[in-house]
Design a protein around this motif. Structure first.
Motif, mmCIF file in Angstrom:
data_model
loop_
_atom_site.group_PDB
_atom_site.id
_atom_site.type_symbol
_atom_site.label_atom_id
_atom_site.label_comp_id
_atom_site.label_asym_id
_atom_site.label_seq_id
_atom_site.Cartn_x
_atom_site.Cartn_y
_atom_site.Cartn_z
ATOM 1 N N ILE B 398 -46.219 14.120 13.309
ATOM 2 C CA ILE B 398 -45.957 14.231 11.350
ATOM 3 C C ILE B 398 -47.624 13.880 10.996
ATOM 4 O O ILE B 398 -47.987 15.272 10.259
ATOM 5 N N LYS B 399 -48.102 13.286 11.486
ATOM 6 C CA LYS B 399 -49.994 12.643 10.859
ATOM 7 C C LYS B 399 -51.051 13.172 11.576
ATOM 8 O O LYS B 399 -51.431 13.651 11.207
ATOM 9 N N LEU B 400 -50.548 13.843 12.455
ATOM 10 C CA LEU B 400 -51.360 15.114 13.305
ATOM 11 C C LEU B 400 -51.167 16.739 13.089
ATOM 12 O O LEU B 400 -52.360 16.895 12.645
ATOM 13 N N ILE B 401 -49.981 16.345 12.843
ATOM 14 C CA ILE B 401 -50.149 18.220 12.191
ATOM 15 C C ILE B 401 -50.239 18.506 10.602
ATOM 16 O O ILE B 401 -51.528 19.333 9.894
ATOM 17 N N VAL B 402 -49.660 17.214 9.993
ATOM 18 C CA VAL B 402 -50.109 17.539 8.338
ATOM 19 C C VAL B 402 -50.851 17.036 7.745
ATOM 20 O O VAL B 402 -51.941 17.332 7.161
ATOM 21 N N GLY B 403 -51.674 15.223 8.420
ATOM 22 C CA GLY B 403 -52.670 14.779 8.466
ATOM 23 C C GLY B 403 -52.777 13.859 6.971
ATOM 24 O O GLY B 403 -51.993 14.293 6.529
ATOM 25 N N GLU B 404 -53.508 13.416 7.055
ATOM 26 C CA GLU B 404 -53.971 12.475 5.376
ATOM 27 C C GLU B 404 -54.987 12.762 5.056
ATOM 28 O O GLU B 404 -56.307 13.465 4.791
ATOM 29 N N PHE B 405 -54.512 12.614 3.267
ATOM 30 C CA PHE B 405 -55.818 12.993 2.107
ATOM 31 C C PHE B 405 -56.770 11.449 1.850
ATOM 32 O O PHE B 405 -55.581 10.360 1.447
ATOM 33 N N SER B 406 -57.539 11.236 1.550
ATOM 34 C CA SER B 406 -57.883 10.299 0.356
ATOM 35 C C SER B 406 -58.796 10.390 0.052
ATOM 36 O O SER B 406 -60.255 11.462 0.011
ATOM 37 N N SER B 407 -58.713 9.691 -1.758
ATOM 38 C CA SER B 407 -59.689 10.686 -2.787
ATOM 39 C C SER B 407 -61.050 9.490 -2.605
ATOM 40 O O SER B 407 -60.562 8.327 -2.733
ATOM 41 N N ASP B 408 -61.573 9.650 -3.593
ATOM 42 C CA ASP B 408 -62.864 8.949 -3.850
ATOM 43 C C ASP B 408 -62.676 7.864 -5.347
ATOM 44 O O ASP B 408 -61.752 8.972 -5.953
ATOM 45 N N SER B 409 -63.660 7.024 -5.189
ATOM 46 C CA SER B 409 -62.810 6.230 -6.171
ATOM 47 C C SER B 409 -63.747 6.530 -6.921
ATOM 48 O O SER B 409 -64.453 5.586 -8.005
ATOM 49 N N PHE B 410 -64.424 7.450 -7.582
ATOM 50 C CA PHE B 410 -65.348 7.300 -8.825
ATOM 51 C C PHE B 410 -64.218 7.853 -10.142
ATOM 52 O O PHE B 410 -63.438 7.985 -9.936
ATOM 53 N N ASN B 411 -64.683 8.206 -11.366
ATOM 54 C CA ASN B 411 -64.152 8.362 -12.245
ATOM 55 C C ASN B 411 -62.275 9.601 -11.856
ATOM 56 O O ASN B 411 -63.112 10.618 -11.058
ATOM 57 N N PRO B 412 -61.867 8.979 -12.570
ATOM 58 C CA PRO B 412 -60.597 10.351 -12.022
ATOM 59 C C PRO B 412 -60.738 11.682 -12.518
ATOM 60 O O PRO B 412 -60.212 12.341 -11.787
ATOM 61 N N THR B 413 -61.409 11.556 -13.688
ATOM 62 C CA THR B 413 -61.650 12.917 -14.449
ATOM 63 C C THR B 413 -62.839 14.346 -12.864
ATOM 64 O O THR B 413 -61.878 15.318 -13.387
ATOM 65 N N PHE B 414 -63.081 13.482 -12.331
ATOM 66 C CA PHE B 414 -63.838 13.995 -11.389
ATOM 67 C C PHE B 414 -64.104 13.917 -10.057
ATOM 68 O O PHE B 414 -64.406 14.373 -8.752
ATOM 69 N N SER B 415 -62.834 13.331 -9.391
ATOM 70 C CA SER B 415 -62.919 12.890 -7.888
ATOM 71 C C SER B 415 -62.082 13.590 -7.257
ATOM 72 O O SER B 415 -61.284 14.561 -7.971
ATOM 73 N N LYS B 416 -62.150 13.238 -5.846
ATOM 74 C CA LYS B 416 -62.080 14.751 -5.216
ATOM 75 C C LYS B 416 -61.494 14.098 -3.861
ATOM 76 O O LYS B 416 -61.619 12.621 -3.812
ATOM 77 N N ALA B 417 -60.771 14.418 -3.492
ATOM 78 C CA ALA B 417 -59.656 14.347 -2.060
ATOM 79 C C ALA B 417 -59.645 15.036 -0.967
ATOM 80 O O ALA B 417 -60.726 16.047 -1.326
ATOM 81 N N TYR B 418 -60.495 13.973 -0.409
ATOM 82 C CA TYR B 418 -60.650 14.491 1.049
ATOM 83 C C TYR B 418 -59.911 14.401 2.273
ATOM 84 O O TYR B 418 -58.826 13.240 2.293
ATOM 85 N N GLN B 419 -59.659 15.250 3.391
ATOM 86 C CA GLN B 419 -58.625 14.664 4.182
ATOM 87 C C GLN B 419 -59.294 14.095 5.223
ATOM 88 O O GLN B 419 -60.348 14.074 6.064
ATOM 89 N N THR B 420 -58.649 12.680 5.813
ATOM 90 C CA THR B 420 -59.370 12.291 7.047
ATOM 91 C C THR B 420 -58.918 11.813 8.532
ATOM 92 O O THR B 420 -59.556 11.810 8.984
ATOM 93 N N SER B 421 -57.145 13.150 8.213
ATOM 94 C CA SER B 421 -56.980 13.047 9.900
ATOM 95 C C SER B 421 -56.098 14.481 9.361
ATOM 96 O O SER B 421 -55.581 14.753 8.710
ATOM 97 N N GLY B 422 -55.643 14.692 10.937
ATOM 98 C CA GLY B 422 -54.864 15.537 10.912
ATOM 99 C C GLY B 422 -56.127 16.688 11.504
ATOM 100 O O GLY B 422 -56.589 16.484 11.898
ATOM 101 N N ILE B 423 -55.024 17.180 12.387
ATOM 102 C CA ILE B 423 -55.744 18.485 13.299
ATOM 103 C C ILE B 423 -56.352 19.658 12.074
ATOM 104 O O ILE B 423 -57.865 20.080 12.121
ATOM 105 N N ALA B 424 -55.724 20.050 10.955
ATOM 106 C CA ALA B 424 -57.155 21.009 9.430
ATOM 107 C C ALA B 424 -57.355 19.917 8.921
ATOM 108 O O ALA B 424 -58.782 20.348 8.426
#
Lengths: 86, 569
Positions: B398-424
């Motif tokens: 499931i982790k491989l197919i769906v992947g995981e996202f983690s967000s950077d810890s900047f100001n929440p107004t501008f923070s971005k989420a990056y995909q850290t694992s998974g095929i996608a």
């Protein structure tokens, strides 16, 4: 014996070619059929006249502006009441 | 661009018996699905005739709609704050502004258009484009899909993820301060269905209205394709506000100007000021480096590469291969028929990005749904209970197919989420140059997929948009035109070769530009600028054709024409 054609040979090839030509010549998009659709550098979705609920473009524009203003009004009302209650 | 007004085969026109047979065939067609909906679906009236709608009217429609579109990017009502942003790369190109009514921008409309036009182009669905009613059904199908997709995307984001933090009650708790850290605004996500429905409703209605607006522009009220026009307008505004904007916003670093040049001016001014006074000190180089790399607002790097891209595009867009043509009937000098290098305009990049954007939405929503909602986690629990012996294997699949996202810890107004694992995650653009070097598999897979999508598009789109070599040759033979030094039988082949070459080389240049800008961590803005410049050149082409055809009757013509027009009469 002569009533049914022998399978294979030149005639079948010609038939196949005809079928292929026919398939490739039927248009596969609105523009290749001579209507006004997507062109090489342009994506157009809605260029034909379908029968549906006919609407004037100005009506749509006024509705959209009205929708935007209603969202703005909700924001303003929320802000005012928030100030009053807090 | 050749406009072919006569159907290729008169035998298949509306009244022919073959068509009747075609219509009464018992075979079910996908197009029939739309029939019950068609009469309820709003349909913009065509202008009575092209002459009926003057040049000035079309100008007014275009400008009015562009202004409306830019101003309609206002925050959704009853959203307190928005979670970190996974779609940052695609936002400039699809006019998708975070946390606003334009959350997905033009993506639903463009996806619907490409999807159905590719299906019909590859003859996977049965549409007889020679028949007017079939074209109508096809159009309604695209419209219905665009509206439906908007609803589905909004539903997924609002109900299946914790992307939006809705207010806990209808009025009062909305936090309007953009710089707030929103720690106190976190509310119980699962409980407020009413607010969530309100968010969904706003997104859905806005997408519906946007679809209708695109239809207005598509139907000759504007000058070019509606969706592309709106993209061009939005990118222009985004870029200009990124360069010159006097408003300040509180980011992680403190108050900053939104406009890069304004901020740069302030930094230089402060540096000069500190030269002459002993009390105030300014860290000039730190400030400049920060301005280059700030991820919260438009940064100097994006603007610089944008300017480079724009200059390059101004140079490249004039490239064409001139084919010498000559009339067979009248003795004239040979004229030239240009085949442009960017034969497909900006469409290849838009296509590739729309595929990647859809992939991103899918993986983000499934990740959030499976990990952060009770329904999703119970689904996972059910699946694991089925394969009791190997629950860790199921979880890792499931982790491989769906992947995981983690967000950077900047100001929440501008923070971005990056995909850290998974095929996608391999199809995600590297975030920086060092990231591109440190993660070579990602780099290779991403650039190969982007280039592959663009190549696929470039090679197949001409065949399904009535602009392949065969179509051009048909047009020429109808107009009694030949290519100098070619026999009639070779014209189609000759044009096929030229157009294919143009599509492939133009597509490769666009792919290379997009990949380079992504590797340098530009987050899509220079790519969007490339796209918008190509769109605007296309727009200007049809605009000036129309201007000349309107024959000076336009107010704008006198305004553009200068003094001789005003005083010469």
């Amino acid at each position: 014996m002569s009533s049914s054609a022998v399978p294979g040979g030149a005639r079948t090839l010609a038939k196949r070619r005809n079928a292929k030509d026919k398939a490739s010549s039927t248009p596969n998009s609105a523009r290749s059929a001579g209507a006004n659709g997507s062109s090489a550098a342009m994506l157009k979705l809605f260029t034909d006249e379908a029968d549906g609920l006919n609407v004037d473009p100005l009506v749509v524009l006024f509705l959209s502006v009205g929708f935007i203003f209603s969202v703005i009004a909700l924001h303003v009302i929320a802000k005012i009441t928030g100030k009053l209650t807090a | 661009m050749p406009i072919i007004n006569v159907p290729h085969h008169p035998s298949t026109s509306i009244s022919s018996p073959t068509n009747q047979k075609y219509h009464t065939m018992a075979k079910f067609r996908l197009l029939d699905l739309v029939k019950p909906f068609q009469h309820g679906l709003p349909e913009i009236e065509n202008p009575v005739s092209k002459a009926h709608l003057s040049f000035d009217d079309r100008m007014l429609y275009s400008i009015g709609i562009a202004i409306f579109f830019v101003f309609s990017q206002l925050p959704i009502y009853s959203v307190t704050s928005v979670n970190s942003d996974p779609f940052y790369q695609f936002r400039p190109l699809f006019a998708a502004e975070r946390g606003t009514l334009d959350e997905f921008g033009l993506l639903p409309i463009i996806t619907a258009g490409f999807f159905w036009q590719f299906l019909s182009g590859f003859r996977l669905i049965n549409v007889n484009f020679n028949v007017k009613s079939d074209r109508g059904y096809f159009q309604s199908l695209q419209k219905l899909t665009a509206i439906f997709l908007g609803g589905v995307y909004a539903f997924a984001l609002v109900f299946l993820t914790d992307y939006y933090n809705p207010t806990s009650k209808f009025a009062g708790a909305i936090d309007y301060n953009i710089s707030s850290t929103t720690a106190d605004a976190v509310v119980n996500v699962s409980s407020n269905i009413g607010e969530k429905f309100l968010i969904w409703f706003q997104l859905f209605v806005y997408n519906f209205l946007l679809t209708m607006i695109v239809e207005i522009l598509d139907k000759d009220y504007g000058f070019t394709s509606g969706s592309l026009f709106l993209i061009g307008a939005n990118v222009s505004v985004t870029f200009m506000t990124g360069v010159i904007d006097f408003t300040t916003i509180k980011t992680g670093k403190g108050y900053e100007y939104r406009g890069v040049f304004i901020q740069l001016f302030i930094i230089v001014k402060n540096a000069f000021g500190s030269l002459f006074s002993s009390s105030s000190k300014s860290n000039f180089f730190y400030e400049i480096v920060h301005l280059f790399n700030r991820s919260s607002l438009v940064n100097l790097k994006q603007v610089l590469f944008g300017v480079i891209a724009a200059t390059l595009l101004f140079y490249l867009q004039a490239f064409h291969q001139a084919v010498p043509i000559k009339s067979k009937q009248i003795k004239t000098q040979a004229q030239s028929y240009p085949v442009k290098l960017f034969f497909n305009g900006a469409l290849p990049i838009i296509f590739a990005y729309s595929v990647l954007f859809n992939l991103k939405i899918f993986s983000y929503v499934s990740y959030k749904f499976l990990n952060f909602t009770t329904l999703g986690s119970s689904l996972i629990a059910i699946v694991i209970a089925q394969f009791e012996s190997s629950s860790s294997l199921v979880q890792s699949i499931i982790k491989l197919i769906v992947g995981e996202f983690s967000s950077d810890s900047f100001n929440p107004t501008f923070s971005k989420a990056y995909q850290t694992s998974g095929i996608a995650s391999y199809f995600q653009a590297p975030t920086s140059f060092t990231g591109a070097i440190l993660n070579p598999i990602n780099t290779v897979v991403y650039s190969a997929s982007l280039a592959g999508l663009i190549m696929f598009f470039a090679l197949s789109w001409t065949k399904m948009s009535g602009s392949s070599g065969k179509d051009v040759a048909d047009f020429f033979s109808k107009q009694n035109i030949t290519i100098l030094g070619k026999r009639d039988a070779n014209v189609a082949h000759y044009f096929n070769k030229i157009i294919n070459n143009a599509c492939i080389s133009g597509g490769l240049i666009l792919a290379a530009l997009a990949v380079i800008f992504d590797f340098l961590g530009c987050q899509g803005l220079p790519t969007a600028l490339v796209v918008s410049i190509l769109i605007i050149f296309n727009f200007l082409e049809s605009f000036f054709t129309e201007l000349q055809q309107s024959g000076g009757s336009s107010l704008y013509n006198t305004a553009f024409g200068g003094q001789d027009k005003l005083f010469g009469q």
